[in-house]
Motif scaffolding. Structure first.
Motif, PDB file in Angstrom:
ATOM      1  N   MET A   1       0.838  -1.104   0.135  1.00 39.29           N
ATOM      2  CA  MET A   1       0.201  -0.083   0.087  1.00 39.29           C
ATOM      3  C   MET A   1       1.102   1.223   0.153  1.00 39.29           C
ATOM      4  N   TRP A   2       1.878   1.382   1.012  1.00 41.99           N
ATOM      5  CA  TRP A   2       2.763   2.493   1.077  1.00 41.99           C
ATOM      6  C   TRP A   2       3.388   2.595  -0.311  1.00 41.99           C
ATOM      7  N   ARG A   3       3.954   1.675  -0.753  1.00 45.49           N
ATOM      8  CA  ARG A   3       5.029   1.498  -1.827  1.00 45.49           C
ATOM      9  C   ARG A   3       4.167   2.162  -2.787  1.00 45.49           C
ATOM     10  N   ASN A   4       2.921   1.663  -3.200  1.00 44.77           N
ATOM     11  CA  ASN A   4       2.008   1.954  -4.412  1.00 44.77           C
ATOM     12  C   ASN A   4       1.730   3.592  -4.243  1.00 44.77           C
ATOM     13  N   LEU A   5       1.562   4.092  -2.961  1.00 46.16           N
ATOM     14  CA  LEU A   5       1.513   5.524  -2.787  1.00 46.16           C
ATOM     15  C   LEU A   5       2.809   6.213  -3.186  1.00 46.16           C
ATOM     16  N   ILE A   6       3.702   5.805  -2.807  1.00 48.31           N
ATOM     17  CA  ILE A   6       4.962   6.440  -3.202  1.00 48.31           C
ATOM     18  C   ILE A   6       5.157   6.229  -4.920  1.00 48.31           C
ATOM     19  N   ASP A   7       4.939   5.469  -5.258  1.00 44.81           N
ATOM     20  CA  ASP A   7       5.333   5.177  -6.686  1.00 44.81           C
ATOM     21  C   ASP A   7       4.433   6.357  -7.572  1.00 44.81           C
ATOM     22  N   SER A   8       3.150   6.149  -7.131  1.00 48.58           N
ATOM     23  CA  SER A   8       2.207   7.241  -7.864  1.00 48.58           C
ATOM     24  C   SER A   8       2.429   8.540  -7.693  1.00 48.58           C
ATOM     25  N   LEU A   9       2.854   8.958  -6.334  1.00 48.80           N
ATOM     26  CA  LEU A   9       3.318  10.347  -6.250  1.00 48.80           C
ATOM     27  C   LEU A   9       4.634  10.692  -7.235  1.00 48.80           C
ATOM     28  N   ILE A  10       5.640   9.703  -7.117  1.00 48.64           N
ATOM     29  CA  ILE A  10       6.712   9.977  -8.021  1.00 48.64           C
ATOM     30  C   ILE A  10       6.468  10.237  -9.377  1.00 48.64           C
ATOM     31  N   LYS A  11       5.665   9.297  -9.831  1.00 46.18           N
ATOM     32  CA  LYS A  11       5.058   9.358 -11.186  1.00 46.18           C
ATOM     33  C   LYS A  11       4.533  10.699 -11.541  1.00 46.18           C
ATOM     34  N   GLU A  12       3.608  11.244 -10.741  1.00 50.73           N
ATOM     35  CA  GLU A  12       2.816  12.339 -10.701  1.00 50.73           C
ATOM     36  C   GLU A  12       3.785  13.590 -10.688  1.00 50.73           C
ATOM     37  N   TRP A  13       4.978  13.554  -9.811  1.00 54.20           N
ATOM     38  CA  TRP A  13       5.871  14.684  -9.772  1.00 54.20           C
ATOM     39  C   TRP A  13       6.814  14.499 -11.157  1.00 54.20           C
ATOM     40  N   LYS A  14       6.827  13.384 -11.795  1.00 55.15           N
ATOM     41  CA  LYS A  14       7.707  13.311 -12.942  1.00 55.15           C
ATOM     42  C   LYS A  14       6.991  13.989 -14.009  1.00 55.15           C
ATOM     43  N   THR A  15       5.773  13.930 -14.136  1.00 54.70           N
ATOM     44  CA  THR A  15       4.681  14.426 -15.160  1.00 54.70           C
ATOM     45  C   THR A  15       4.919  15.871 -15.012  1.00 54.70           C
TER      46      THR A  15
ATOM     47  N   GLY B   1      11.879   9.192  -3.238  1.00 56.81           N
ATOM     48  CA  GLY B   1      12.404   7.933  -3.680  1.00 56.81           C
ATOM     49  C   GLY B   1      13.005   7.139  -2.687  1.00 56.81           C
ATOM     50  N   THR B   2      13.604   7.704  -1.764  1.00 56.47           N
ATOM     51  CA  THR B   2      14.339   6.918  -0.544  1.00 56.47           C
ATOM     52  C   THR B   2      13.410   6.391   0.354  1.00 56.47           C
ATOM     53  N   MET B   3      12.072   6.486   0.178  1.00 50.42           N
ATOM     54  CA  MET B   3      11.211   5.994   1.319  1.00 50.42           C
ATOM     55  C   MET B   3      10.406   5.041   0.604  1.00 50.42           C
ATOM     56  N   ARG B   4      10.800   4.086   0.084  1.00 51.51           N
ATOM     57  CA  ARG B   4       9.831   2.894  -0.321  1.00 51.51           C
ATOM     58  C   ARG B   4       9.421   2.089   0.398  1.00 51.51           C
ATOM     59  N   THR B   5      10.174   1.955   1.572  1.00 43.68           N
ATOM     60  CA  THR B   5       9.431   1.068   2.479  1.00 43.68           C
ATOM     61  C   THR B   5       8.927   1.730   3.677  1.00 43.68           C
ATOM     62  N   LEU B   6       7.838   1.222   4.415  1.00 41.60           N
ATOM     63  CA  LEU B   6       7.067   1.864   5.341  1.00 41.60           C
ATOM     64  C   LEU B   6       8.104   2.319   6.642  1.00 41.60           C
ATOM     65  N   TYR B   7       9.191   1.652   6.661  1.00 36.86           N
ATOM     66  CA  TYR B   7       9.999   1.483   7.726  1.00 36.86           C
ATOM     67  C   TYR B   7      10.944   2.647   7.601  1.00 36.86           C
ATOM     68  N   GLN B   8      11.321   3.141   6.529  1.00 35.97           N
ATOM     69  CA  GLN B   8      12.109   4.067   6.083  1.00 35.97           C
ATOM     70  C   GLN B   8      11.595   5.541   6.258  1.00 35.97           C
ATOM     71  N   ALA B   9      10.144   5.392   5.939  1.00 37.41           N
ATOM     72  CA  ALA B   9       9.319   6.699   6.019  1.00 37.41           C
ATOM     73  C   ALA B   9       9.084   7.082   7.562  1.00 37.41           C
ATOM     74  N   ALA B  10       8.786   5.940   8.366  1.00 34.36           N
ATOM     75  CA  ALA B  10       8.628   6.035   9.739  1.00 34.36           C
ATOM     76  C   ALA B  10      10.101   6.574  10.244  1.00 34.36           C
ATOM     77  N   GLU B  11      11.151   6.153  10.124  1.00 29.84           N
ATOM     78  CA  GLU B  11      12.487   6.551  10.277  1.00 29.84           C
ATOM     79  C   GLU B  11      12.564   8.097  10.114  1.00 29.84           C
ATOM     80  N   TRP B  12      12.237   8.621   8.920  1.00 30.88           N
ATOM     81  CA  TRP B  12      12.426   9.972   8.317  1.00 30.88           C
ATOM     82  C   TRP B  12      11.471  10.582   9.182  1.00 30.88           C
TER      83      TRP B  12
END
Length: 84
Positions: A1-15, A68-79
């Motif tokens: 779920m989290w990875r899908n959200l990050i991927d969609s956000l990155i795709k939108e920002w690239k567009t 792009g560095t926050m693909r896993t939920l653990y990395q996002a929580a740590e950030w």
């Protein structure tokens, strides 16, 4: 779920970055037209639009790099914990 959200956000920002680059080239083309460059209203509105497009491009790149560095939920929580 989290990875899908990050991927969609990155795709939108690239567009949005692609749109900003296209907008920048159009603004620069407008400024090369002599009659448009001599009209203060057009010139200043084009310059303001160019600044906004550059800021959009800058922030889009920063968000792509940062999230792009926050693909896993653990990395996002740590950030989030470090930022708080």
């Amino acid at each position: 779920m989290w990875r899908n959200l990050i991927d969609s956000l990155i795709k939108e920002w690239k567009t949005l970055n692609i749109i900003s680059v296209l907008l920048l080239s159009a603004i620069l083309t407008i400024l090369q037209i002599e009659s448009a460059a001599n009209d203060p209203v057009i010139r200043y509105s084009a310059l303001l639009s160019m600044v906004c497009a550059l800021m959009s491009l800058f922030y889009g790149c920063i968000y792509i790099i940062r999230f792009g560095t926050m693909r896993t939920l653990y990395q996002a929580a740590e950030w989030a914990l470090v930022g708080a």
